[in-house]
Design a protein around this motif. Structure first.
Motif, mmCIF file in Angstrom:
data_model
loop_
_atom_site.group_PDB
_atom_site.id
_atom_site.type_symbol
_atom_site.label_atom_id
_atom_site.label_comp_id
_atom_site.label_asym_id
_atom_site.label_seq_id
_atom_site.Cartn_x
_atom_site.Cartn_y
_atom_site.Cartn_z
ATOM 1 N N GLU A 161 -4.879 -2.009 2.765
ATOM 2 C CA GLU A 161 -5.618 -1.341 3.847
ATOM 3 C C GLU A 161 -4.847 -1.446 5.162
ATOM 4 O O GLU A 161 -4.828 -0.499 5.966
ATOM 5 C CB GLU A 161 -7.012 -1.973 4.012
ATOM 6 C CG GLU A 161 -7.951 -1.788 2.832
ATOM 7 C CD GLU A 161 -8.578 -0.407 2.738
ATOM 8 O OE1 GLU A 161 -8.025 0.552 3.304
ATOM 9 O OE2 GLU A 161 -9.628 -0.290 2.084
ATOM 10 N N LEU A 162 -4.187 -2.579 5.387
ATOM 11 C CA LEU A 162 -3.413 -2.739 6.615
ATOM 12 C C LEU A 162 -2.196 -1.812 6.627
ATOM 13 O O LEU A 162 -1.787 -1.335 7.692
ATOM 14 C CB LEU A 162 -2.979 -4.189 6.778
ATOM 15 C CG LEU A 162 -4.104 -5.183 7.082
ATOM 16 C CD1 LEU A 162 -3.574 -6.604 7.110
ATOM 17 C CD2 LEU A 162 -4.798 -4.847 8.395
ATOM 18 N N ILE A 163 -1.620 -1.563 5.457
ATOM 19 C CA ILE A 163 -0.532 -0.580 5.360
ATOM 20 C C ILE A 163 -1.049 0.798 5.769
ATOM 21 O O ILE A 163 -0.402 1.529 6.527
ATOM 22 C CB ILE A 163 0.049 -0.544 3.935
ATOM 23 C CG1 ILE A 163 0.736 -1.875 3.599
ATOM 24 C CG2 ILE A 163 1.032 0.621 3.790
ATOM 25 C CD1 ILE A 163 1.202 -1.968 2.153
ATOM 26 N N GLU A 164 -2.226 1.145 5.278
ATOM 27 C CA GLU A 164 -2.837 2.425 5.638
ATOM 28 C C GLU A 164 -3.116 2.468 7.143
ATOM 29 O O GLU A 164 -2.938 3.509 7.791
ATOM 30 C CB GLU A 164 -4.125 2.642 4.849
ATOM 31 C CG GLU A 164 -4.844 3.954 5.144
ATOM 32 C CD GLU A 164 -3.992 5.183 4.858
ATOM 33 O OE1 GLU A 164 -4.176 6.200 5.560
ATOM 34 O OE2 GLU A 164 -3.134 5.139 3.946
ATOM 35 N N GLU A 198 3.710 -8.602 -4.048
ATOM 36 C CA GLU A 198 4.311 -7.270 -3.979
ATOM 37 C C GLU A 198 3.683 -6.455 -2.851
ATOM 38 O O GLU A 198 4.381 -5.724 -2.129
ATOM 39 C CB GLU A 198 4.146 -6.555 -5.318
ATOM 40 C CG GLU A 198 5.023 -7.125 -6.427
ATOM 41 C CD GLU A 198 4.745 -6.488 -7.773
ATOM 42 O OE1 GLU A 198 3.803 -5.679 -7.864
ATOM 43 O OE2 GLU A 198 5.476 -6.797 -8.742
ATOM 44 N N ALA A 199 2.375 -6.593 -2.683
ATOM 45 C CA ALA A 199 1.694 -5.893 -1.594
ATOM 46 C C ALA A 199 2.165 -6.410 -0.237
ATOM 47 O O ALA A 199 2.349 -5.630 0.706
ATOM 48 C CB ALA A 199 0.180 -6.058 -1.729
ATOM 49 N N VAL A 200 2.383 -7.714 -0.138
ATOM 50 C CA VAL A 200 2.890 -8.304 1.103
ATOM 51 C C VAL A 200 4.265 -7.730 1.445
ATOM 52 O O VAL A 200 4.545 -7.375 2.598
ATOM 53 C CB VAL A 200 2.938 -9.839 0.996
ATOM 54 C CG1 VAL A 200 3.761 -10.439 2.137
ATOM 55 C CG2 VAL A 200 1.529 -10.422 1.012
ATOM 56 N N LEU A 201 5.146 -7.626 0.457
ATOM 57 C CA LEU A 201 6.484 -7.087 0.703
ATOM 58 C C LEU A 201 6.426 -5.617 1.128
ATOM 59 O O LEU A 201 7.154 -5.193 2.031
ATOM 60 C CB LEU A 201 7.345 -7.249 -0.550
ATOM 61 C CG LEU A 201 7.739 -8.683 -0.913
ATOM 62 C CD1 LEU A 201 8.495 -8.707 -2.235
ATOM 63 C CD2 LEU A 201 8.573 -9.318 0.190
ATOM 64 N N LEU A 202 5.541 -4.858 0.488
ATOM 65 C CA LEU A 202 5.354 -3.466 0.893
ATOM 66 C C LEU A 202 4.855 -3.390 2.333
ATOM 67 O O LEU A 202 5.305 -2.549 3.117
ATOM 68 C CB LEU A 202 4.357 -2.770 -0.039
ATOM 69 C CG LEU A 202 4.835 -2.408 -1.439
ATOM 70 C CD1 LEU A 202 3.665 -1.880 -2.273
ATOM 71 C CD2 LEU A 202 5.953 -1.368 -1.387
ATOM 72 N N LYS A 205 7.617 -4.166 4.885
ATOM 73 C CA LYS A 205 8.505 -3.016 5.050
ATOM 74 C C LYS A 205 7.822 -1.896 5.841
ATOM 75 O O LYS A 205 8.493 -1.119 6.528
ATOM 76 C CB LYS A 205 8.938 -2.506 3.682
ATOM 77 C CG LYS A 205 9.858 -3.465 2.942
ATOM 78 C CD LYS A 205 10.177 -2.964 1.540
ATOM 79 C CE LYS A 205 11.055 -3.963 0.800
ATOM 80 N NZ LYS A 205 11.324 -3.540 -0.611
ATOM 81 N N ALA A 206 6.494 -1.822 5.758
ATOM 82 C CA ALA A 206 5.744 -0.789 6.475
ATOM 83 C C ALA A 206 5.492 -1.162 7.938
ATOM 84 O O ALA A 206 4.969 -0.349 8.694
ATOM 85 C CB ALA A 206 4.411 -0.532 5.775
ATOM 86 N N GLY A 207 5.840 -2.398 8.305
ATOM 87 C CA GLY A 207 5.669 -2.815 9.696
ATOM 88 C C GLY A 207 4.460 -3.688 9.969
ATOM 89 O O GLY A 207 4.170 -4.011 11.130
#
Length: 233
Positions: A161-164, A198-202, A205-207
């Protein structure tokens, strides 16, 4: 700044965990039932014979008369209440004691975003921030704190959700609050939950920003102590 741990505190000896929320504790050689305010496994802490700190609760609606607040790992006192990170961060944001987040005045707790409820939304006239806080009790060898100590689909969902949020223009951050003072660095626990890592690494990378703090813990209080470095797998 610190949070006072109120109430009548009592020492006990851990016996066994009945389920995620209930544990049996020896108090004066008698088994009592205590509420556990943490759904993590905490297998390295909650072992038979471990010294623990409880709070006596006198509330008629309660099924248990005690709250399990803390456990000793050797000589280190560990706070296990998973509700405290939000309280600590709210206090820190209000008093502007975290350097990276001093510029925000509007602080809101438990905000809906996407299909989740995130811990914080803070903002000023120029920027809005979504923040999730995680309670950490596990410290491995060489003073390395790690999260999670049990698989967490919910935790992974929050990271996504934070990536979004970043995609939608929000500043996004995760705080890992290590509720003990013997940790000097942090890493996601890949051995326990590879999908979360894996979600943390994504997210990295997304900031999405990641921070970790250890805590000064006594039987009467808890406070953020110092920032520790986050290492990514």
């Amino acid at each position: 700044m610190k949070i006072n741990i109120e109430g009548n505190k009592i020492e006990g000896t851990f016996h066994k965990r009945i389920n995620r929320f209930i544990a049996e504790i020896y108090i004066n050689d008698k088994i009592e039932i205590a509420h556990v305010a943490n759904t993590g496994r905490m297998k390295e802490l909650l072992i038979p014979g471990a010294k623990v700190i409880l709070r006596k609760v006198n509330e008629s609606h309660r099924k248990t008369q005690y709250d399990l607040l803390m456990a000793y790992k050797d000589t280190t006192l560990v706070s296990i209440d998973s509700r405290l990170p939000n309280q600590l961060l709210q206090q820190a944001f209000m008093h502007k004691s975290i350097p990276y987040f001093k510029q925000y005045n509007d602080i809101r707790r438990e905000v809906n975003f996407g299909k989740s409820k995130l811990d914080f939304y803070i903002s000023n006239e120029r920027e809005s921030v979504l923040i999730e806080a995680k309670c950490v009790t596990l410290v491995k060898e060489d003073d390395l704190a790690s999260f999670p100590d049990a698989p967490t689909d919910r935790g992974r969902k929050h990271i996504l959700e934070l990536i979004e949020g970043k995609k939608q223009g929000f500043r996004s951050a995760v705080f890992f609050i290590v509720q003990r003072e013997d940790a000097n660095r942090f890493t996601p626990n890949k051995e326990m939950d590879e999908a979360f890592c894996e979600a943390v690494l994504l997210a990295q990378k997304a900031g999405v920003e990641f921070y970790a703090y250890n805590c000064a813990v006594t039987t009467h209080s808890i406070a953020l102590k110092e920032e520790i470095k986050v290492f990514f797998n």
